[in-house]
Design a protein around this motif. Structure first.
Motif, mmCIF file in Angstrom:
data_model
loop_
_atom_site.group_PDB
_atom_site.id
_atom_site.type_symbol
_atom_site.label_atom_id
_atom_site.label_comp_id
_atom_site.label_asym_id
_atom_site.label_seq_id
_atom_site.Cartn_x
_atom_site.Cartn_y
_atom_site.Cartn_z
ATOM 1 N N VAL A 1 0.868 -1.173 0.000
ATOM 2 C CA VAL A 1 0.000 0.000 0.000
ATOM 3 C C VAL A 1 0.905 1.223 0.000
ATOM 4 N N ARG A 2 0.611 2.162 -0.883
ATOM 5 C CA ARG A 2 1.445 3.349 -1.060
ATOM 6 C C ARG A 2 0.809 4.572 -0.404
ATOM 7 N N ILE A 3 1.643 5.523 -0.080
ATOM 8 C CA ILE A 3 1.168 6.772 0.492
ATOM 9 C C ILE A 3 0.216 7.421 -0.513
ATOM 10 N N GLY A 4 -0.931 7.881 -0.006
ATOM 11 C CA GLY A 4 -1.964 8.477 -0.850
ATOM 12 C C GLY A 4 -3.069 7.509 -1.210
ATOM 13 N N ASP A 5 -2.836 6.207 -1.014
ATOM 14 C CA ASP A 5 -3.876 5.213 -1.321
ATOM 15 C C ASP A 5 -5.030 5.311 -0.324
ATOM 16 N N LEU A 6 -6.226 5.054 -0.815
ATOM 17 C CA LEU A 6 -7.398 4.902 0.040
ATOM 18 C C LEU A 6 -7.611 3.411 0.227
ATOM 19 N N VAL A 7 -7.507 2.940 1.463
ATOM 20 C CA VAL A 7 -7.661 1.523 1.780
ATOM 21 C C VAL A 7 -9.060 1.331 2.360
ATOM 22 N N GLU A 8 -9.814 0.381 1.808
ATOM 23 C CA GLU A 8 -11.189 0.142 2.244
ATOM 24 C C GLU A 8 -11.419 -1.328 2.565
ATOM 25 N N ILE A 9 -12.327 -1.551 3.513
ATOM 26 C CA ILE A 9 -12.761 -2.917 3.808
ATOM 27 C C ILE A 9 -14.213 -2.893 4.282
ATOM 28 N N THR A 10 -14.967 -3.883 3.837
ATOM 29 C CA THR A 10 -16.319 -4.125 4.334
ATOM 30 C C THR A 10 -16.270 -5.478 5.043
ATOM 31 N N PRO A 11 -16.101 -5.456 6.376
ATOM 32 C CA PRO A 11 -15.977 -6.719 7.111
ATOM 33 C C PRO A 11 -17.226 -7.587 6.968
ATOM 34 N N GLN A 12 -17.008 -8.886 6.961
ATOM 35 C CA GLN A 12 -18.104 -9.851 6.847
ATOM 36 C C GLN A 12 -18.196 -10.673 8.119
ATOM 37 N N LEU A 13 -19.375 -10.688 8.715
ATOM 38 C CA LEU A 13 -19.614 -11.527 9.878
ATOM 39 C C LEU A 13 -19.820 -12.954 9.366
ATOM 40 N N VAL A 14 -18.974 -13.857 9.790
ATOM 41 C CA VAL A 14 -19.049 -15.253 9.357
ATOM 42 C C VAL A 14 -19.995 -16.033 10.248
ATOM 43 N N LYS A 15 -19.867 -15.824 11.572
ATOM 44 C CA LYS A 15 -20.728 -16.512 12.537
ATOM 45 C C LYS A 15 -20.675 -15.759 13.858
ATOM 46 N N ALA A 16 -21.811 -15.736 14.559
ATOM 47 C CA ALA A 16 -21.850 -15.126 15.885
ATOM 48 C C ALA A 16 -22.520 -16.082 16.854
ATOM 49 N N THR A 17 -21.909 -16.255 18.018
ATOM 50 C CA THR A 17 -22.522 -16.990 19.111
ATOM 51 C C THR A 17 -22.798 -15.959 20.216
ATOM 52 N N SER A 18 -23.230 -16.394 21.364
ATOM 53 C CA SER A 18 -23.507 -15.446 22.442
ATOM 54 C C SER A 18 -22.236 -14.767 22.956
ATOM 55 N N ARG A 19 -21.093 -15.377 22.742
ATOM 56 C CA ARG A 19 -19.838 -14.819 23.257
ATOM 57 C C ARG A 19 -18.764 -14.564 22.206
ATOM 58 N N LEU A 20 -18.838 -15.236 21.077
ATOM 59 C CA LEU A 20 -17.785 -15.112 20.067
ATOM 60 C C LEU A 20 -18.354 -14.678 18.727
ATOM 61 N N VAL A 21 -17.576 -13.849 18.030
ATOM 62 C CA VAL A 21 -17.947 -13.401 16.687
ATOM 63 C C VAL A 21 -16.777 -13.697 15.762
ATOM 64 N N PHE A 22 -17.053 -14.381 14.665
ATOM 65 C CA PHE A 22 -16.043 -14.755 13.678
ATOM 66 C C PHE A 22 -16.177 -13.818 12.493
ATOM 67 N N MET A 23 -15.068 -13.194 12.100
ATOM 68 C CA MET A 23 -15.078 -12.184 11.053
ATOM 69 C C MET A 23 -14.086 -12.537 9.950
ATOM 70 N N ALA A 24 -14.331 -11.988 8.755
ATOM 71 C CA ALA A 24 -13.398 -12.140 7.632
ATOM 72 C C ALA A 24 -13.550 -10.938 6.722
#
Length: 137
Positions: free
Chosen positions: A90-113
């Motif tokens: 990644v170079r200076i001036g770049d716009l870095v973007e991400i849209t996180p995806q919830l893979v699975k959620a339990t009452s205590r744990l959340v798995f993301m990608a």
């Protein structure tokens, strides 16, 4: 390269903690999906003049953690595990973007990608697990 993120519907999500030291992150929600971004600046460089991997890991950690809380209504979250694979510099001036995806959620744990991109090109992919707390105690 200049970005007028606020004009495009982004809001700066400043932080008075650690993330504030790297300039805060931008956030925008569209069609129910929240995307996070940052503009690579000189303060983000490594000795090679590219964005330091630690900045990219911080970006992912914050984006995934906020998404875990937003998706589950949790008051707090803590990173349990976070894996990164660097795909391109990644170079200076770049716009870095991400849209996180919830893979699975339990009452205590959340798995993301998710995959961070610059101009639609993948630069980093990551997977992680967050412990969420639903009470303020």
């Amino acid at each position: 390269m200049e970005y007028d993120l606020a004009k495009d519907g982004w809001g700066l999500d400043p932080d008075d903690g650690f993330v504030g030291h790297v300039g805060g992150l931008w956030r925008r929600t569209f069609d129910g999906e929240t995307t996070f971004a940052f503009v690579a600046q000189e303060m983000h460089t490594n000795r090679n003049g590219l964005v330091h991997g630690g900045m990219l890991m911080t970006f992912i950690d914050r984006a995934f953690g906020q998404t875990a809380r937003l998706a589950t209504g949790a008051v707090r979250s803590a990173t349990v595990n976070l894996n990164h694979q660097f795909l391109a510099p990644v170079r200076i001036g770049d716009l870095v973007e991400i849209t996180p995806q919830l893979v699975k959620a339990t009452s205590r744990l959340v798995f993301m990608a998710g995959t961070a991109c610059v101009a639609g090109d993948p630069v980093l992919t990551a997977q992680g697990v967050w412990r969420v707390t639903h009470t303020a105690d």
